[in-house]
Scaffold this motif. Sequence first.
Motif, PDB file in Angstrom:
ATOM      1  N   MET A 162      -5.996   4.916  -0.583  1.00 23.97           N
ATOM      2  CA  MET A 162      -5.372   6.174  -0.983  1.00 23.97           C
ATOM      3  C   MET A 162      -5.179   6.259  -2.497  1.00 23.97           C
ATOM      4  O   MET A 162      -5.142   7.357  -3.056  1.00 23.97           O
ATOM      5  CB  MET A 162      -4.015   6.323  -0.285  1.00 23.97           C
ATOM      6  CG  MET A 162      -4.115   6.278   1.238  1.00 23.97           C
ATOM      7  SD  MET A 162      -5.277   7.514   1.903  1.00 23.97           S
ATOM      8  CE  MET A 162      -4.522   9.024   1.340  1.00 23.97           C
TER       9      MET A 162
ATOM     10  N   GLN B 298       1.295   9.411  -5.544  1.00 19.90           N
ATOM     11  CA  GLN B 298       1.504  10.782  -5.087  1.00 19.90           C
ATOM     12  C   GLN B 298       2.635  11.458  -5.859  1.00 19.90           C
ATOM     13  O   GLN B 298       2.551  12.654  -6.172  1.00 19.90           O
ATOM     14  CB  GLN B 298       1.788  10.799  -3.585  1.00 19.90           C
ATOM     15  CG  GLN B 298       0.562  10.473  -2.742  1.00 19.90           C
ATOM     16  CD  GLN B 298       0.855  10.472  -1.257  1.00 19.90           C
ATOM     17  OE1 GLN B 298       2.018  10.492  -0.836  1.00 19.90           O
ATOM     18  NE2 GLN B 298      -0.195  10.435  -0.444  1.00 19.90           N
TER      19      GLN B 298
ATOM     20  N   SER C  20      -6.795   9.470  -4.122  1.00 20.81           N
ATOM     21  CA  SER C  20      -5.852  10.424  -4.709  1.00 20.81           C
ATOM     22  C   SER C  20      -6.342  10.898  -6.068  1.00 20.81           C
ATOM     23  O   SER C  20      -6.271  12.094  -6.393  1.00 20.81           O
ATOM     24  CB  SER C  20      -4.472   9.773  -4.836  1.00 20.81           C
ATOM     25  OG  SER C  20      -3.947   9.461  -3.563  1.00 20.81           O
TER      26      SER C  20
ATOM     27  N   THR D 126       0.917   4.023  -2.925  1.00 21.72           N
ATOM     28  CA  THR D 126       0.554   5.405  -2.561  1.00 21.72           C
ATOM     29  C   THR D 126       1.660   6.376  -2.921  1.00 21.72           C
ATOM     30  O   THR D 126       1.415   7.462  -3.461  1.00 21.72           O
ATOM     31  CB  THR D 126       0.243   5.471  -1.064  1.00 21.72           C
ATOM     32  OG1 THR D 126      -0.834   4.576  -0.750  1.00 21.72           O
ATOM     33  CG2 THR D 126      -0.142   6.885  -0.654  1.00 21.72           C
TER      34      THR D 126
ATOM     35  N   ARG E 220       0.828  -1.213   0.000  1.00 21.64           N
ATOM     36  CA  ARG E 220       0.000   0.000   0.000  1.00 21.64           C
ATOM     37  C   ARG E 220       0.859   1.258   0.000  1.00 21.64           C
ATOM     38  O   ARG E 220       0.581   2.212  -0.726  1.00 21.64           O
ATOM     39  CB  ARG E 220      -0.919   0.001   1.228  1.00 21.64           C
ATOM     40  CG  ARG E 220      -1.988  -1.085   1.211  1.00 21.64           C
ATOM     41  CD  ARG E 220      -2.873  -0.927   2.435  1.00 21.64           C
ATOM     42  NE  ARG E 220      -3.897  -1.973   2.500  1.00 21.64           N
ATOM     43  CZ  ARG E 220      -4.818  -2.042   3.450  1.00 21.64           C
ATOM     44  NH1 ARG E 220      -4.854  -1.120   4.416  1.00 21.64           N
ATOM     45  NH2 ARG E 220      -5.712  -3.004   3.444  1.00 21.64           N
TER      46      ARG E 220
END
Length: 408
Positions: A132, A69, A136, A65, A61
């Motif tokens: 996320m 990002q 996101s 993520t 994860r």
Amino acid sequence: MPTVQRGRSGSNERFVQTLMDWMRKAMQLSAVASIVLFAYILWGFLGPGAEQWGSLTPAARLRITQNLQGAIGYLNVSVGILLITVCVLFVDEESLGYSMITVGAVLYYGVPFLFDMFFPGQLATWSQTKNMAALSLYNELRLLGLFAVVPGGLLTVRDIFIRCTDGGRRSQEDFTAMQYGGATKEEAPVGAPLIGMLAKCWQLPFCRDAIRKNCPIYHAKTRCWRERVGCMCEESVIRQAMDAVLHKEETAKDFDLSLDPAEEGIGKEPTIKIKLPPRVPTTVNKRNVKIPHNPNLTMDQKKQRCRNCVIYNEHQRMKYQFFAPITVAAVPALAVWQMGPIADTLNNLLKTVDSAMVKLSLDPSAKNLGVASSIPPAAQYVVLGCLVVVGTTLALRFLEYCMFRLKI
């Protein structure tokens, strides 16, 4: 061999052209980068990692993520460059600012509705599982909407400024196509008032000095568009003035334009007699000046002559320059004065849209999408600001329509 001195203007033009070429390349590269990065983020949203988020290990994860990002950060940079270069290259496109505001509003407000329509209840699931990767992408789409609104608002403000400063001036380009006085050159105005819109026809730059000295409108201290007769459209006025110029005669205030011999000597004796076609109808001004009029034309035809006259259109331009700053100040002042009711109306509108989208949702348990209540106060002020900017532009366009199309 002679030496050729190159001026700075040519060097500046080459610099600007080179800069525009680089801007165009930057726009193309940033567009490609934005598409690739968005596709990568979308793949992360639709890929197996997002679907199996609940069964992934914490390390997996974290890796997904961080990758997303990082891609989102680069996407923001590339989109920022794309927006800047587009604004620079197409700054003269009036519709660009409004298009960017529209796209930004659709992204910021439309994404929640679309997610709840096509993925009912999915946002709540993502929040519970702390997905996320999916969240996101959702937040990035709304952020891109704000990215588009800011430069769009700036371009719209620039368009408003141009309309106020150059809006009336650019209408002069069409003066040469006027039926009456299109080829007339500008001259120094006589005794122009402090407020241009209050100027009379003989105080405007298209009034010719040679004709003004013998013009009944000038000696009557009135306006040609009020009397529906003037030096640009009425033959009797032009011939009267030109006849006096050719014979080097000076006229007094009393212009006797009626050549009926039975009328000679009646009333105040004029200083001169000007030979014109017989029986020219006249009206007597309060300054005892006889102003000719044409009984063969209807009032609508006379108004149409004014609309096609260079002097009247110059007066319209000055009226626009007077009312444009007032319009620009009035719309924001009205928005500030009625800020509370406008904000309430906006919230009620969003709630109405909320209810409509609930009815269109495919989720049988859908009750309230909550888009209106989820909008932060800062975003509401941004929306209100955009509405004020767009409203000001629409008000200026309406003013242009009244001044230059209807010619009120």
